[in-house]
Motif scaffolding. Sequence first.
Motif, short mmCIF file in Angstrom:
data_model
loop_
_atom_site.label_atom_id
_atom_site.label_comp_id
_atom_site.label_asym_id
_atom_site.label_seq_id
_atom_site.Cartn_x
_atom_site.Cartn_y
_atom_site.Cartn_z
N ASP A 1 0.83 -1.21 0.00
CA ASP A 1 0.00 0.00 0.00
C ASP A 1 0.86 1.25 0.00
N ASP A 2 1.96 1.22 0.80
CA ASP A 2 2.86 2.37 0.84
C ASP A 2 3.49 2.61 -0.53
N GLU A 3 3.91 1.53 -1.16
CA GLU A 3 4.63 1.65 -2.43
C GLU A 3 3.72 2.13 -3.55
N ASP A 4 2.41 1.89 -3.40
CA ASP A 4 1.47 2.32 -4.44
C ASP A 4 1.06 3.78 -4.31
N GLU A 5 1.37 4.39 -3.15
CA GLU A 5 0.91 5.75 -2.90
C GLU A 5 1.99 6.76 -3.28
N LYS A 6 1.56 7.88 -3.79
CA LYS A 6 2.44 9.00 -4.11
C LYS A 6 2.24 10.10 -3.08
N PRO A 7 3.34 10.81 -2.61
CA PRO A 7 4.71 10.64 -3.06
C PRO A 7 5.50 9.61 -2.29
N THR A 8 4.87 8.87 -1.36
CA THR A 8 5.59 7.89 -0.56
C THR A 8 6.34 6.89 -1.43
N ALA A 9 5.78 6.57 -2.59
CA ALA A 9 6.39 5.57 -3.46
C ALA A 9 7.80 5.97 -3.89
N ASN A 10 8.12 7.25 -3.87
CA ASN A 10 9.43 7.71 -4.32
C ASN A 10 10.45 7.80 -3.17
N LYS A 11 10.07 7.34 -1.99
CA LYS A 11 10.95 7.46 -0.84
C LYS A 11 11.19 6.10 -0.21
N ASP A 12 12.43 5.85 0.24
CA ASP A 12 12.70 4.61 0.96
C ASP A 12 12.44 4.84 2.44
N ILE A 13 12.54 3.77 3.22
CA ILE A 13 12.17 3.85 4.63
C ILE A 13 13.07 4.81 5.40
N GLN A 14 14.37 4.84 5.09
CA GLN A 14 15.28 5.74 5.80
C GLN A 14 14.94 7.21 5.54
N THR A 15 14.53 7.50 4.32
CA THR A 15 14.13 8.87 3.98
C THR A 15 12.88 9.27 4.75
N LEU A 16 11.94 8.34 4.85
CA LEU A 16 10.72 8.62 5.60
C LEU A 16 11.00 8.79 7.09
N ILE A 17 11.91 7.98 7.63
CA ILE A 17 12.27 8.10 9.04
C ILE A 17 12.92 9.46 9.30
N ALA A 18 13.78 9.90 8.39
CA ALA A 18 14.41 11.21 8.53
C ALA A 18 13.36 12.32 8.48
N GLN A 19 12.40 12.18 7.59
CA GLN A 19 11.31 13.15 7.49
C GLN A 19 10.50 13.16 8.80
N GLY A 20 10.24 11.98 9.33
CA GLY A 20 9.51 11.87 10.59
C GLY A 20 10.27 12.45 11.75
N SER A 21 11.58 12.30 11.74
CA SER A 21 12.43 12.85 12.80
C SER A 21 12.36 14.37 12.82
N ASP A 22 12.39 14.97 11.65
CA ASP A 22 12.30 16.44 11.56
C ASP A 22 10.93 16.92 12.05
N LEU A 23 9.88 16.22 11.67
CA LEU A 23 8.54 16.60 12.10
C LEU A 23 8.39 16.43 13.60
N TYR A 24 8.95 15.36 14.14
CA TYR A 24 8.87 15.10 15.58
C TYR A 24 9.54 16.22 16.36
N ARG A 25 10.72 16.65 15.90
CA ARG A 25 11.49 17.67 16.63
C ARG A 25 10.99 19.08 16.39
N ASN A 26 10.61 19.38 15.16
CA ASN A 26 10.35 20.77 14.78
C ASN A 26 8.91 21.08 14.41
N GLY A 27 8.10 20.07 14.15
CA GLY A 27 6.75 20.32 13.69
C GLY A 27 6.76 20.92 12.29
N ASP A 28 5.65 21.49 11.90
CA ASP A 28 5.53 22.17 10.61
C ASP A 28 4.81 23.50 10.87
N LEU A 29 5.59 24.52 11.13
CA LEU A 29 5.05 25.81 11.55
C LEU A 29 4.08 26.42 10.55
N PRO A 30 4.38 26.43 9.24
CA PRO A 30 3.45 27.05 8.29
C PRO A 30 2.04 26.42 8.32
#
Length: 220
Positions: free
Chosen positions: A115-144
Amino acid sequence: MKKKLQILSISLVLTSVTSILHAEGNINAGKQKTTTCTSCHGDNGNSIMPTFPKLAQQHASYLQQQLHAFKDGSRNDPMMSAVALALTDEDIADISAYYAAQKISENALPVLNADDEDEKPTANKDIQTLIAQGSDLYRNGDLPREVSACIACHGPFGEGNKPASFPALKSQHADYLIKALTDFKSGSRGNNPESMMHMIAKKMTDEEIKAVSYRISMMK
């Protein structure tokens, strides 16, 4: 600077909240009372099924809060509501104390499913990239988009906030976290649409929910 101020302002609000006192439970008695819990949550609170939450090392105050919510109907789940309804206040305190005293297990690196691989834009990211994205969101949130940083309530290592009854999240199953955040987003969890988690989750994309869940599942 704005991100730091956002985290600080949330933390100041939280520290001003009066803590709810919870009864101290008996760990040994709690172990004897978890026989109906083990099929879903495991012998020591480390569930094998990733859609059932791990309870090990969770704050007793949070576990008590949730069991009382299931019991009084402010949180609804057919299975848990039925179980909690049969528990006394003493049972709830004892069971919570037992699980809080257990050690949570570590997780293997998540694997993206079909299901993850079929979804965009998740399909273009590997698990490590998603974890890094999640780490940034966990620490900093998304102010805008006014998505608050998870660290403000759940701590830098996912340890939670015991006095405020904010749950520990570290090493929780990613699948369970994804479901919990999705339920908060849709409003199917809880009866108060103005609660903090509803307000945050409804502003998160599905990809952000998965990314931050994968990151939290790797916290130790």
